[in-house]
Motif scaffolding. Sequence first.
Motif, PDB file in Angstrom:
ATOM      1  N   UNK A 195      -1.638 -28.028   4.760  1.00  0.00           N
ATOM      2  CA  UNK A 195      -1.534 -29.344   4.128  1.00  0.00           C
ATOM      3  C   UNK A 195      -0.451 -29.274   3.071  1.00  0.00           C
ATOM      4  N   UNK A 196       0.514 -30.202   3.149  1.00  0.00           N
ATOM      5  CA  UNK A 196       1.632 -30.190   2.199  1.00  0.00           C
ATOM      6  C   UNK A 196       1.968 -31.600   1.756  1.00  0.00           C
TER       7      UNK A 196
ATOM      8  N   UNK B  58      17.182 -37.076  -0.078  1.00  0.00           N
ATOM      9  CA  UNK B  58      16.878 -35.656  -0.232  1.00  0.00           C
ATOM     10  C   UNK B  58      15.368 -35.525  -0.257  1.00  0.00           C
ATOM     11  N   UNK B  59      14.885 -34.350   0.069  1.00  0.00           N
ATOM     12  CA  UNK B  59      13.439 -34.135   0.124  1.00  0.00           C
ATOM     13  C   UNK B  59      13.079 -32.864  -0.623  1.00  0.00           C
ATOM     14  N   UNK B  60      11.868 -32.840  -1.138  1.00  0.00           N
ATOM     15  CA  UNK B  60      11.386 -31.633  -1.804  1.00  0.00           C
ATOM     16  C   UNK B  60       9.944 -31.385  -1.406  1.00  0.00           C
ATOM     17  N   UNK B  61       9.617 -30.125  -1.293  1.00  0.00           N
ATOM     18  CA  UNK B  61       8.242 -29.716  -1.036  1.00  0.00           C
ATOM     19  C   UNK B  61       7.554 -29.698  -2.381  1.00  0.00           C
ATOM     20  N   UNK B  62       6.720 -30.714  -2.647  1.00  0.00           N
ATOM     21  CA  UNK B  62       6.077 -30.819  -3.949  1.00  0.00           C
ATOM     22  C   UNK B  62       4.985 -29.782  -4.124  1.00  0.00           C
ATOM     23  N   UNK B  63       4.108 -29.706  -3.129  1.00  0.00           N
ATOM     24  CA  UNK B  63       2.951 -28.833  -3.289  1.00  0.00           C
ATOM     25  C   UNK B  63       2.318 -28.542  -1.941  1.00  0.00           C
ATOM     26  N   UNK B  64       1.851 -27.336  -1.770  1.00  0.00           N
ATOM     27  CA  UNK B  64       1.039 -26.970  -0.618  1.00  0.00           C
ATOM     28  C   UNK B  64      -0.393 -26.892  -1.123  1.00  0.00           C
ATOM     29  N   UNK B  65      -1.258 -27.766  -0.610  1.00  0.00           N
ATOM     30  CA  UNK B  65      -2.639 -27.763  -1.095  1.00  0.00           C
ATOM     31  C   UNK B  65      -3.543 -26.857  -0.277  1.00  0.00           C
ATOM     32  N   UNK B  66      -3.224 -26.669   1.003  1.00  0.00           N
ATOM     33  CA  UNK B  66      -4.024 -25.785   1.845  1.00  0.00           C
ATOM     34  C   UNK B  66      -3.104 -25.049   2.806  1.00  0.00           C
ATOM     35  N   UNK B  67      -3.284 -23.760   2.872  1.00  0.00           N
ATOM     36  CA  UNK B  67      -2.539 -22.917   3.806  1.00  0.00           C
ATOM     37  C   UNK B  67      -3.450 -21.744   4.110  1.00  0.00           C
ATOM     38  N   UNK B  68      -4.146 -21.805   5.240  1.00  0.00           N
ATOM     39  CA  UNK B  68      -5.138 -20.794   5.578  1.00  0.00           C
ATOM     40  C   UNK B  68      -4.798 -20.090   6.885  1.00  0.00           C
TER      41      UNK B  68
ATOM     42  N   UNK C 264       4.883 -21.184  -3.627  1.00  0.00           N
ATOM     43  CA  UNK C 264       5.803 -20.081  -3.875  1.00  0.00           C
ATOM     44  C   UNK C 264       6.020 -19.209  -2.646  1.00  0.00           C
ATOM     45  N   UNK C 265       5.124 -19.271  -1.676  1.00  0.00           N
ATOM     46  CA  UNK C 265       5.228 -18.456  -0.474  1.00  0.00           C
ATOM     47  C   UNK C 265       5.950 -19.157   0.670  1.00  0.00           C
ATOM     48  N   UNK C 266       6.495 -20.347   0.417  1.00  0.00           N
ATOM     49  CA  UNK C 266       7.153 -21.129   1.461  1.00  0.00           C
ATOM     50  C   UNK C 266       8.662 -21.050   1.281  1.00  0.00           C
ATOM     51  N   UNK C 267       9.370 -20.685   2.329  1.00  0.00           N
ATOM     52  CA  UNK C 267      10.830 -20.625   2.320  1.00  0.00           C
ATOM     53  C   UNK C 267      11.359 -21.953   2.868  1.00  0.00           C
TER      54      UNK C 267
END
Length: 149
Positions: free
Chosen positions: A69-70, A116-126, A136-139
């Motif tokens: 979820x992002x 332009x786009x930005x990745x604001x937040x990843x709320x779930x990554x399982x 911080x773990x997303x490139x």
Amino acid sequence: MKRVLLALFTVSLVASTWVNATETAAPAAEQSAAKMLAITEGKLKNTEGGCSCSYTVKNLQSSPLKRFEAYIFVKNKQGKFRCDAAHFSFNKPIQPNESRTLSNEAYGKSCGTNPSASLLMVSTCNYTDGSECDTENIETTDSGLKWVE
């Protein structure tokens, strides 16, 4: 003289211990920011419903990705808005080194010109092994969009 030598020995011992502790702590901190996912091939496209934000997620872990979820922000000349959060629970998890295209949509918003786009937040990554990742773990450097911080 003995006191001076004892003091110098104590200072050198404390300094040596502090240096060793700093050196062993640094790799652990670096490891926590290891890249677990890569977002590539990002695209913004106007649809009848709004601005579609699509991108490809590549699993960089050795365990399959089961939920992601992002939140993504888009910025254009008209302002800044959020593509609705993508809530993906995969019936077939994304396997290691496998990629899958995902899409969010900002309903009623236009992508505009030069967005332009930005990745604001990843709320779930399982992952199936119980591990998790965060923003911080997303490139995002090779996403094809102007992903900004």
